[in-house]
Design a protein around this motif. Sequence first.
Motif, PDB file in Angstrom:
ATOM      1  N   GLY A 199       0.929  -1.425  -0.139  1.00  0.00           N
ATOM      2  CA  GLY A 199      -0.180  -0.452  -0.195  1.00  0.00           C
ATOM      3  C   GLY A 199       0.682   1.155  -0.011  1.00  0.00           C
ATOM      4  O   GLY A 199       2.316   1.159   0.717  1.00  0.00           O
ATOM      5  N   VAL A 219       1.044   5.407   0.714  1.00  0.00           N
ATOM      6  CA  VAL A 219       0.368   6.494   1.020  1.00  0.00           C
ATOM      7  C   VAL A 219       1.262   7.253   1.036  1.00  0.00           C
ATOM      8  O   VAL A 219       2.680   7.731   1.714  1.00  0.00           O
ATOM      9  CB  VAL A 219      -0.519   6.644   3.067  1.00  0.00           C
ATOM     10  N   LEU A 261      -4.880   5.650   7.041  1.00  0.00           N
ATOM     11  CA  LEU A 261      -4.237   5.635   7.608  1.00  0.00           C
ATOM     12  C   LEU A 261      -5.160   4.824   9.184  1.00  0.00           C
ATOM     13  O   LEU A 261      -4.997   4.261   9.994  1.00  0.00           O
ATOM     14  CB  LEU A 261      -2.756   5.098   7.860  1.00  0.00           C
ATOM     15  N   LEU A 313      -7.386   1.587   1.379  1.00  0.00           N
ATOM     16  CA  LEU A 313      -5.967   0.708   1.904  1.00  0.00           C
ATOM     17  C   LEU A 313      -5.864   0.086   2.892  1.00  0.00           C
ATOM     18  O   LEU A 313      -5.399  -1.138   2.340  1.00  0.00           O
ATOM     19  CB  LEU A 313      -4.956   1.860   1.993  1.00  0.00           C
ATOM     20  N   PRO A 331      -2.938  -4.760   3.095  1.00  0.00           N
ATOM     21  CA  PRO A 331      -1.845  -4.824   2.077  1.00  0.00           C
ATOM     22  C   PRO A 331      -0.785  -5.548   3.051  1.00  0.00           C
ATOM     23  O   PRO A 331      -1.131  -5.149   4.684  1.00  0.00           O
ATOM     24  CB  PRO A 331      -1.235  -3.458   2.313  1.00  0.00           C
ATOM     25  N   ILE A 339       3.035  -1.515   3.779  1.00  0.00           N
ATOM     26  CA  ILE A 339       2.678   0.073   3.818  1.00  0.00           C
ATOM     27  C   ILE A 339       3.525   1.252   3.506  1.00  0.00           C
ATOM     28  O   ILE A 339       4.057   0.890   4.172  1.00  0.00           O
ATOM     29  CB  ILE A 339       1.963   0.133   4.756  1.00  0.00           C
ATOM     30  N   GLY A 365      -1.090   2.573  10.696  1.00  0.00           N
ATOM     31  CA  GLY A 365      -1.333   1.313   9.949  1.00  0.00           C
ATOM     32  C   GLY A 365      -0.993   0.013  10.632  1.00  0.00           C
ATOM     33  O   GLY A 365      -1.666  -1.350  10.209  1.00  0.00           O
ATOM     34  N   ALA A 389      -4.330  -1.985   9.569  1.00  0.00           N
ATOM     35  CA  ALA A 389      -3.799  -2.817   8.677  1.00  0.00           C
ATOM     36  C   ALA A 389      -3.215  -4.056   8.943  1.00  0.00           C
ATOM     37  O   ALA A 389      -3.093  -4.793   8.140  1.00  0.00           O
ATOM     38  CB  ALA A 389      -3.541  -1.730   7.386  1.00  0.00           C
ATOM     39  N   VAL A 422       5.280  -0.414   8.757  1.00  0.00           N
ATOM     40  CA  VAL A 422       4.939   0.707   7.768  1.00  0.00           C
ATOM     41  C   VAL A 422       6.722   1.224   7.551  1.00  0.00           C
ATOM     42  O   VAL A 422       7.135   1.043   8.069  1.00  0.00           O
ATOM     43  CB  VAL A 422       4.118   2.062   8.407  1.00  0.00           C
TER      44      VAL A 422
END
Lengths: 80, 627
Positions: free
Chosen positions: B73, B75, B112, B119, B124, B127, B166, B170, B174
């Motif tokens: 992902g 960002v 996030l 996202l 993912p 990220i 993140g 997710a 990150v």
Amino acid sequence: MNREEITGIVTEIMCDVFDLDDLEYSDDLSAEVIDEWDSLSHIRFIVAVEKRFGFRFSSAEIEGFSKVGDLVDSIAAHIA
Amino acid sequence: MSDPFALPWLLPPPADFRARLKAIRTADGVDAAGLRALVQFALDATQLEQAGRVVSARAADLADAGLRPLKLGIVASHTAKTIAYALPAAALRHGLLLSVDLADYGQAAQALLDPRSSLVQAAPDVILLALDAQALGLARPCLDASEAEATVTRALDYVAALRAGGRDHAGAPVIVQTLVPPVESLFGSFDGQLAGTVRWLVAEFNARLLRDVTGSGDLVLDVAFLASTVGLAQWHDARLWHDAKLPFAVEALPLYADKLGGLLAAFRGLSRKCLVLDLDNTLWGGIIGDDGVDGILLGQGSGTGEAHLAVQAFALDLRARGIVLAVCSKNEDAAARLPFTGHSEMLLREEHIAVFLANWTDKATNLRTIAATLNIGTDALVFLDDNPAERAQVRQELPEVAVPEVGANPADFVRILGQAGYFEAISFGDEDRGRAAMYSANAERAAALTNISNLADYHASLEMVCTIAPFDDAGRARIAQLANKSNQFNLTTRRYTEADIAAIAADPARFTMQVRLADRFGDNGMISVLIFARGAEEWRCETWLMSCRVLGRRVEEAVLAHVATAARAAGAARLVGEYIPTAKNAMVRDHFAKLGFVKTAECADGGTEWALDLATYVAPALPMKLE
């Protein structure tokens, strides 16, 4: 370098950047008629032209291009 | 000649690049090898994007061809489409099959911090958080010392909040980036001293960011360092920033994408493990067979001799961080070893070289032997050779070996090898420190085996000590590393991040084992990882993997005895195992059968299920001490 030589080189660069197998040059070519020509490939196109001809356009010049003929005129003026 | 923008360690792209790519794009079946070969060239931004489109269009076929998928992902606080388009090809160069989900431009916080953002929903694996100084409020000076400190703290707090988002929403680590300082200064050299100049803000932010991230499980792409290798004036393109919010010059994209691809590969455990060195005109100047020990150039104040010595120093430094060294040279063995024992300037000694092959066999064959001796894949090798013909032969025969284009000048060898970044790592621990010595010890074990005909005698002679413990914080990084790197002895090939491992360690419904093995030649470190789900009736094996360097040492029997004892004590009736076939794990197809499990199911994909009745299981006597 005459205008015909410049358009020949620009056509080659366009084929490369826009991933075209075959392109008939005309001054009226623009992002409207070439699908692969978007804002990002436009930047790569301009940078490739600058690298090939050895100068840089100003932001104002870039903003003034509405079709390929404008770009070719500008190249001709720069390298004259 | 070593302009980093040109990725000088790679060959320049062939003139027929577009035609070759088109042939791959339009063919019926995907030519995975052909595509992987094409992305090994130093592609420019346009070529990366064109190749990237083919990678994305053929992703399903490439996954079938055994490539490791990874979902990234992105960002960003600037235009990141160019990055997203270039990355799949750059990541494929590093052996990864990458797909990218790009959050809307400038929507970092929303993407996030909102668990319902598209996202987060895309789930993912990792990220990329690409923020620029403008978005962090660090692009303009603020010349009040305490306000300057507070500005940096605010920026770091913002990054910390996004990183936590993140992780929490997710469940993905990150990748943060250091900021590139501007070309322009306000005062000049004084900028570095004065709190609140942009150069000071950026330097302060970067230093504190690196400290914050270390040990957190998040990763860093050091963009400031990348930019410094080429120069700030080359990196920044003010016109592109103003026109299109592009974060760097178009020419910087291939370098940025390659380094990000390398970092992602390291995250997945795909970094190279072994540097194979040629000798003549690589480790020293001249030909040992012709010039003799006194005639070769090494050190002694000669420019050429010092350059070769620098290659040796770099190789030693790599060894100290865990890279295994090997030698592959066309020479008589005795002559090739002479400088190692008889030249006063040599930094490298025979004991630093895990496998030493000097003979007249072709180099590709020798590289295969080196990989087999070390029990690693040929795709873990980097081959350094000054001779373009040898490099070409190896590339032709073994395209998976990394072969840097080092040029003709030994003074460039270290720089180009370093720039290539083959040995990218995301952590460094005790295991890494001792690894090179461990591989050397392994080569000695192999030699010991040839002297002992009976396997039981050999095992007894090793004086093995096997230590089995549940997952803990100290082992977490190595457990995740093993889970991501082990392909061959891996029953289920499930991948886990460090965060996953921490969660599993804390889960009372799981039974975990980290296994270490030492012997009289040295400590092998952690070599096996197992995860079982505890049930009332049955304990189900979710992950069972082992490093191939301890194959044939009966470690698998020891760990089975350990888990069987625990399961029996908890009142379970049986252990259940599962084999999920991949392109690389055929060696464990009969793993459970060998251990006495009975097959209970067969799946269409070749997968199998197995059960072991704990009432009748008897633990074997083993040639090792268990702790």
